[in-house]
Design an enzyme around this catalytic site. Structure first.
Site, PDB file in Angstrom:
ATOM      1  N   CYS A  11      -4.640  -1.651  -1.663  1.00 21.79           N
ATOM      2  CA  CYS A  11      -4.736  -0.135  -1.990  1.00 21.79           C
ATOM      3  C   CYS A  11      -5.821   0.026  -3.119  1.00 21.79           C
ATOM      4  CB  CYS A  11      -3.479   0.267  -2.248  1.00 21.79           C
ATOM      5  SG  CYS A  11      -3.446   1.945  -2.802  1.00 21.79           S
ATOM      6  N   HIS A  58      -7.028   3.213   4.029  1.00 26.14           N
ATOM      7  CA  HIS A  58      -6.679   4.018   4.975  1.00 26.14           C
ATOM      8  C   HIS A  58      -8.077   4.295   6.024  1.00 26.14           C
ATOM      9  CE1 HIS A  58      -2.870   4.912   3.084  1.00 26.14           C
ATOM     10  NE2 HIS A  58      -2.394   5.186   4.273  1.00 26.14           N
ATOM     11  N   CYS A 104     -10.915   3.413   0.260  1.00 25.39           N
ATOM     12  CA  CYS A 104      -9.777   3.460   0.493  1.00 25.39           C
ATOM     13  C   CYS A 104      -8.949   2.574   1.719  1.00 25.39           C
ATOM     14  CB  CYS A 104      -9.462   4.801   0.601  1.00 25.39           C
ATOM     15  SG  CYS A 104      -7.748   5.237   1.083  1.00 25.39           S
ATOM     16  N   GLU A 153      -1.751   8.221   8.123  1.00 28.56           N
ATOM     17  CA  GLU A 153      -0.099   8.342   7.879  1.00 28.56           C
ATOM     18  C   GLU A 153       0.464   8.823   9.179  1.00 28.56           C
ATOM     19  OE1 GLU A 153       1.869   6.410   5.803  1.00 28.56           O
ATOM     20  OE2 GLU A 153      -0.135   5.561   5.205  1.00 28.56           O
ATOM     21  N   ASP A 200       1.005  -1.201  -0.080  1.00 32.70           N
ATOM     22  CA  ASP A 200      -0.073   0.136  -0.114  1.00 32.70           C
ATOM     23  C   ASP A 200       0.908   1.030  -0.027  1.00 32.70           C
ATOM     24  OD1 ASP A 200      -2.489   1.502   0.255  1.00 32.70           O
ATOM     25  OD2 ASP A 200      -1.894   2.091   2.400  1.00 32.70           O
ATOM     26  N   SER A 201       0.283   2.313  -0.327  1.00 33.48           N
ATOM     27  CA  SER A 201       1.160   3.693  -0.132  1.00 33.48           C
ATOM     28  C   SER A 201       1.687   3.849   1.233  1.00 33.48           C
ATOM     29  CB  SER A 201       0.360   4.810  -0.794  1.00 33.48           C
ATOM     30  OG  SER A 201      -0.872   4.914   0.247  1.00 33.48           O
TER      31      SER A 201
HETATM   32  N1  DGL Z   1      -4.873   3.137   0.856  1.00 31.77           N
HETATM   33  C1  DGL Z   1      -4.890   3.743  -0.425  1.00 31.77           C
HETATM   34  C2  DGL Z   1      -6.226   3.282  -1.097  1.00 31.77           C
HETATM   35  O1  DGL Z   1      -6.585   2.348  -0.986  1.00 31.77           O
HETATM   36  C3  DGL Z   1      -4.131   4.942  -0.955  1.00 31.77           C
HETATM   37  C4  DGL Z   1      -4.448   6.166  -0.377  1.00 31.77           C
HETATM   38  C5  DGL Z   1      -3.218   7.171  -0.968  1.00 31.77           C
HETATM   39  O2  DGL Z   1      -2.126   6.884  -0.951  1.00 31.77           O
HETATM   40  O3  DGL Z   1      -3.747   8.308  -1.454  1.00 31.77           O
HETATM   41  O4  DGL Z   1      -6.589   4.030  -2.058  1.00 31.77           O
END
Ligand code: DGL
Length: 279
Positions: free
Chosen positions: A84, A196, A194, A162, A21-22
């Protein structure tokens, strides 16, 4: 297919499942996989130096996803979870063309939301990149017939997660604003598109009250991982003890602190060292 990569692919049941993931968001998926499949080893990349992905171009996210998947294949993962939504939308087709191991991605839960809504209005919270993707347009066209789908990008939320800020003033304000834009227009079912955002679920629930349903895709994805491992006879033997290894491109102390907090137990984080010109 790039055979220098596929030659390294493994069918070893004791090999880990790779995830990326990011940043720390994909841990919301990893925790479901760990609960459902406690015998599995998980090798997780938090690509925090490149977060957020959601404001980058499709080409940039795709390039990064290819590098990380190549690295994980070199580390002999037996399956790959693109934990992600943004990277899935940008790169999953390319990743599947490069590798033959099972590759499981994320997709906003539009289909289940459509069957659950009573008002006929569903809301989707996701990154701008996910909402603008061709994949999301196809998803809406395929499953969104007969309902109204309202989408809302959430700038700032990924960065706050984050930082480990799950209920500070700014997080509360942004979450209330984004959720309010959906519920004020009649959405009774809200999709977290997302990885996150599930870490903000207690906050979203508090803000929305009991009448709004909020959907996270972590559990269905964990079940899909299980299904694909079993279908390919790749599942770890049940007497195996699973574990979680985390690698990160970001500041290791920061990532260690945040991931440990989100996971609920102390975690070690190792540097991500890409080789052969990968950076
Ligand atoms: N966790 C990510 C997602 O599911 C990426 C969020 C990001 O880095 O902008 O889209």
């Amino acid at each position: 297919m790039d055979h220098s990569i596929t030659d390294m692919e493994t069918t070893d049941q004791t090999a880990p499942i790779g995830l990326f993931d990011s940043g720390v968001g994909g841990l919301s998926v990893a925790r479901h996989i760990q609960r459902e499949l406690p015998a599995e080893r998980l090798l997780y990349i938090a690509d925090s130096a490149y977060a957020p992905y959601g404001t980058k171009t499709t080409a940039e996210v795709e390039e990064r996803a290819v590098k990380l998947s190549q690295y994980l294949i070199q580390r002999r993962v037996k399956a790959l979870v693109v934990a992600c939504n943004t990277a899935t939308a940008a790169a999953i087709t390319r990743l599947r063309s490069l590798h033959s191991i099972p590759i499981i991605g994320m997709e906003p839960a539009v289909k289940p939301a459509v069957s659950l809504t009573r008002t006929g209005v569903i809301g989707v919270l996701a990154t701008a990149a996910t909402l603008n993707s061709a994949k999301f347009t196809r998803l809406q066209a395929e499953f969104g017939q007969g309902v109204k789908i309202i989408t809302q990008a959430c700038p700032g939320l990924v960065e706050l997660v984050e930082k480990g800020d799950l209920d500070g003033t700014e997080t509360r304000q942004l979450a209330a604003e984004y959720l309010g834009k959906l519920t004020s227009r009649g959405a009774d079912t809200v999709v977290l598109g997302c990885t996150h955002y599930p870490f903000l679920l207690p906050l979203f629930r508090q803000l929305s009250g009991p009448h709004i349903r909020i959907l996270d895709t972590g559990l269905p994805v964990a079940r899909e991982v299980q299904r694909q491992l079993e279908a390919r006879k790749l599942a770890a033997s049940l007497d195996n003890v699973g574990n979680l290894e985390i690698l990160s491109s970001g500041d290791l102390d920061v990532v260690r602190t945040i991931t440990s907090r989100l996971w609920g137990s102390p975690l070690n984080v190792h540097p991500l060292e890409l080789v052969d010109g990968m950076h």
